[in-house]
Scaffold this active site. Sequence first.
Site, PDB file in Angstrom:
ATOM      1  N   GLY A  75       0.624  -1.190   0.143  1.00  0.00           N
ATOM      2  CA  GLY A  75      -0.041  -0.075  -0.172  1.00  0.00           C
ATOM      3  C   GLY A  75       0.975   1.256   0.026  1.00  0.00           C
ATOM      4  N   LYS A 109       3.373 -10.632  -3.586  1.00  0.00           N
ATOM      5  CA  LYS A 109       4.110  -9.512  -3.332  1.00  0.00           C
ATOM      6  C   LYS A 109       5.499  -9.869  -2.787  1.00  0.00           C
ATOM      7  CE  LYS A 109       0.227  -6.958  -1.578  1.00  0.00           C
ATOM      8  NZ  LYS A 109      -0.864  -6.846  -0.582  1.00  0.00           N
TER       9      LYS A 109
HETATM   10  P1  NAP Z   1     -12.407  -2.444  -7.287  1.00  0.00           P
HETATM   11  O1  NAP Z   1     -12.861  -1.623  -6.213  1.00  0.00           O
HETATM   12  O2  NAP Z   1     -12.759  -3.887  -7.555  1.00  0.00           O
HETATM   13  O3  NAP Z   1     -12.271  -1.656  -8.467  1.00  0.00           O
HETATM   14  C1  NAP Z   1     -12.033  -2.224  -9.807  1.00  0.00           C
HETATM   15  C2  NAP Z   1     -12.345  -1.140 -10.922  1.00  0.00           C
HETATM   16  O4  NAP Z   1     -11.899  -1.628 -12.197  1.00  0.00           O
HETATM   17  C3  NAP Z   1     -13.937  -0.840 -11.077  1.00  0.00           C
HETATM   18  O5  NAP Z   1     -14.107   0.351 -11.410  1.00  0.00           O
HETATM   19  C4  NAP Z   1     -14.338  -1.771 -12.264  1.00  0.00           C
HETATM   20  O6  NAP Z   1     -15.424  -1.151 -12.926  1.00  0.00           O
HETATM   21  C5  NAP Z   1     -13.259  -1.852 -12.894  1.00  0.00           C
HETATM   22  N1  NAP Z   1     -12.906  -2.845 -13.745  1.00  0.00           N
HETATM   23  C6  NAP Z   1     -12.671  -4.311 -13.500  1.00  0.00           C
HETATM   24  N2  NAP Z   1     -12.449  -4.953 -14.495  1.00  0.00           N
HETATM   25  C7  NAP Z   1     -12.924  -4.555 -15.741  1.00  0.00           C
HETATM   26  C8  NAP Z   1     -12.804  -4.627 -17.073  1.00  0.00           C
HETATM   27  N3  NAP Z   1     -12.780  -5.867 -17.404  1.00  0.00           N
HETATM   28  N4  NAP Z   1     -13.451  -3.772 -17.769  1.00  0.00           N
HETATM   29  C9  NAP Z   1     -13.478  -2.409 -17.650  1.00  0.00           C
HETATM   30  N5  NAP Z   1     -13.509  -2.011 -15.985  1.00  0.00           N
HETATM   31  C10 NAP Z   1     -13.075  -3.214 -15.143  1.00  0.00           C
HETATM   32  O7  NAP Z   1     -10.716  -2.926  -7.055  1.00  0.00           O
HETATM   33  P2  NAP Z   1      -9.543  -2.222  -6.070  1.00  0.00           P
HETATM   34  O8  NAP Z   1      -9.783  -2.682  -4.826  1.00  0.00           O
HETATM   35  O9  NAP Z   1      -9.681  -0.667  -6.493  1.00  0.00           O
HETATM   36  O10 NAP Z   1      -8.344  -2.711  -6.767  1.00  0.00           O
HETATM   37  C11 NAP Z   1      -7.819  -2.450  -7.757  1.00  0.00           C
HETATM   38  C12 NAP Z   1      -6.340  -2.965  -8.175  1.00  0.00           C
HETATM   39  O11 NAP Z   1      -5.522  -2.403  -6.945  1.00  0.00           O
HETATM   40  C13 NAP Z   1      -6.151  -4.260  -7.896  1.00  0.00           C
HETATM   41  O12 NAP Z   1      -5.045  -4.604  -8.826  1.00  0.00           O
HETATM   42  C14 NAP Z   1      -5.562  -4.815  -6.596  1.00  0.00           C
HETATM   43  O13 NAP Z   1      -4.837  -5.772  -6.393  1.00  0.00           O
HETATM   44  C15 NAP Z   1      -4.826  -3.332  -6.258  1.00  0.00           C
HETATM   45  N6  NAP Z   1      -4.551  -2.891  -4.982  1.00  0.00           N
HETATM   46  C16 NAP Z   1      -5.778  -2.682  -3.947  1.00  0.00           C
HETATM   47  C17 NAP Z   1      -5.717  -2.145  -2.877  1.00  0.00           C
HETATM   48  C18 NAP Z   1      -6.775  -2.169  -1.737  1.00  0.00           C
HETATM   49  O14 NAP Z   1      -6.326  -1.997  -0.738  1.00  0.00           O
HETATM   50  N7  NAP Z   1      -7.936  -2.178  -2.172  1.00  0.00           N
HETATM   51  C19 NAP Z   1      -4.476  -1.936  -2.348  1.00  0.00           C
HETATM   52  C20 NAP Z   1      -3.213  -2.293  -3.071  1.00  0.00           C
HETATM   53  C21 NAP Z   1      -3.374  -2.585  -4.270  1.00  0.00           C
HETATM   54  P3  NAP Z   1     -16.951  -1.073 -12.291  1.00  0.00           P
HETATM   55  O15 NAP Z   1     -16.872  -0.057 -11.174  1.00  0.00           O
HETATM   56  O16 NAP Z   1     -17.552  -0.469 -13.269  1.00  0.00           O
HETATM   57  O17 NAP Z   1     -17.186  -2.404 -11.687  1.00  0.00           O
HETATM   58  N1  HSE Z   2      -5.781  -6.943  -0.485  1.00  0.00           N
HETATM   59  C1  HSE Z   2      -4.595  -6.121  -0.440  1.00  0.00           C
HETATM   60  C2  HSE Z   2      -4.457  -6.483   1.146  1.00  0.00           C
HETATM   61  C3  HSE Z   2      -4.583  -4.882  -0.783  1.00  0.00           C
HETATM   62  O1  HSE Z   2      -5.105  -6.732   1.785  1.00  0.00           O
HETATM   63  O2  HSE Z   2      -3.002  -6.299   1.413  1.00  0.00           O
HETATM   64  C4  HSE Z   2      -3.198  -4.162  -0.802  1.00  0.00           C
HETATM   65  O3  HSE Z   2      -2.339  -4.838  -1.732  1.00  0.00           O
END
Ligand code: NAP
Ligand code: HSE
Length: 430
Positions: free
Chosen positions: A137, A208
Amino acid sequence: MKDKREIVIGLLGLGTVGSQVYHALTEKGDALSEKTGFTYRIKRILVRNPDKARQAKPPRELFVTQANEILEDPEIKLVIEVLGGLQPAAAHIEKALEHGKSVVTANKGVMATHGEKLLMLASKHNADLFFEASVAGAIPILRPLQESMATDRILQIVGIVNGTTNFILSQMTHEGKTYEEALKEAQKLGYAEPDPTFDVTGMDAAYKIAILASLAFGHYAKGEEVLHEGIQGISSLDILHAKELGYRIKLIAKAQCEKDGLSLLVAPTLIPPNHPLYNVEGPYNAILVRGERLGDIMFYGQGAGGVPTSTAIVSDVVHAAKNIVLGTSGKSIPKLDNPISLRSPESLLSRFYLRIQVEDRPGTLASIAQVFAEEEASFSAVLQRENTARLTDILFLTHTVREGSLQRALLRVRKLPSVKEISAIFRVES
Ligand code: NAP
Ligand code: HSE
């Protein structure tokens, strides 16, 4: 004349992380521009469903549902990928790089599966591929590993790199919550992956630690090569027993490079109170890097959630923007071709915690001890509570033992007539 310092951006995804990136580059954009000297304009945003209610509220005309409207737009110089999942995310990153666009991604799955190929592609097309947000993060860890610590030989990385599982274990340990309650809460707070199976099975942490090991040891490691166990098998009983023995259970990711090769592991582990990772709780992450000359350096901060993750993405955006303006994109691709072999799981050394359910009758403990002695595994602690039931649990902490020896011993112990089951096996960090 167009301002050369305006960076035109395509944003892939507007979920938990994407919404915060949008916020940081628009509502907070002026402050960022003042600090960095560039202006940032998000031209298009890819989503699945533009009509969905979401945290960020960009003008409707920014939304697209076809990735090519971003990937083939010559005005867009920088693509931010926050879709999640392997595909179509990897294919979109590939196409953006082929069009000479720099890419910033938070996608550890993509980087720990296709990263080597994508980084070479970036270099070929003079584009950057930055992925600071993919690990831990908000914590700046990938750039310090590649730059600040470049003068030292890294020996070991051990850390808590998944916020969701650390949050769940903290809730179970300190609040008496069940696994299911804590997972639901982690999802509500935006810590979990779009598919939380990746968090709880240890796969997210495996991705990771593979990325960290690749950068630390210069050898591209894939997430699927990491021996990994999740937290689903941890019962409240084991959390309680660990507490009584003076430990806390954490999901630990570890990469170690020794003469005989590289070991990569993610596993629930008992952590003693004098260990730097003992007090890392909730969605916080911490990474302890051991350098040959630097000794131990600890990185600590919020490991999951939209806001912390967006800070790491924006820091990559600023780096990429600078390279675009200076014409130096694609010049700092990490070297990942160091030939190191991966060690087999049987050869790894660790201490272990075992909970074995037995019939409480004379000779049971002696028969287990005998098997362990024959397989050259010895105990540092044995605990059996006074109890009148026919079945009882015996807890064992072992001294350091080769995993192969432990597995052979357990295979034989399982067959002893008075042993009902091996109920839990966890590693113990010294
Ligand atoms: P999320 O809330 O599920 O958001 C995903 C977004 O991508 C949504 O807006 C979705 O559209 C869009 N999307 C997904 N598949 C798609 C497709 N095939 N075509 C068009 N749009 C698509 O996910 P998130 O938690 O933000 O995570 C996103 C990335 O960040 C991931 O790789 C995750 O590993 C990484 N990450 C997350 C965190 C965390 O704490 N959440 C931390 C570090 C890294 P809709 O809104 O229309 O459904
Ligand atoms: N799902 C991941 C976590 C988001 O809980 O650490 C950050 O990469």
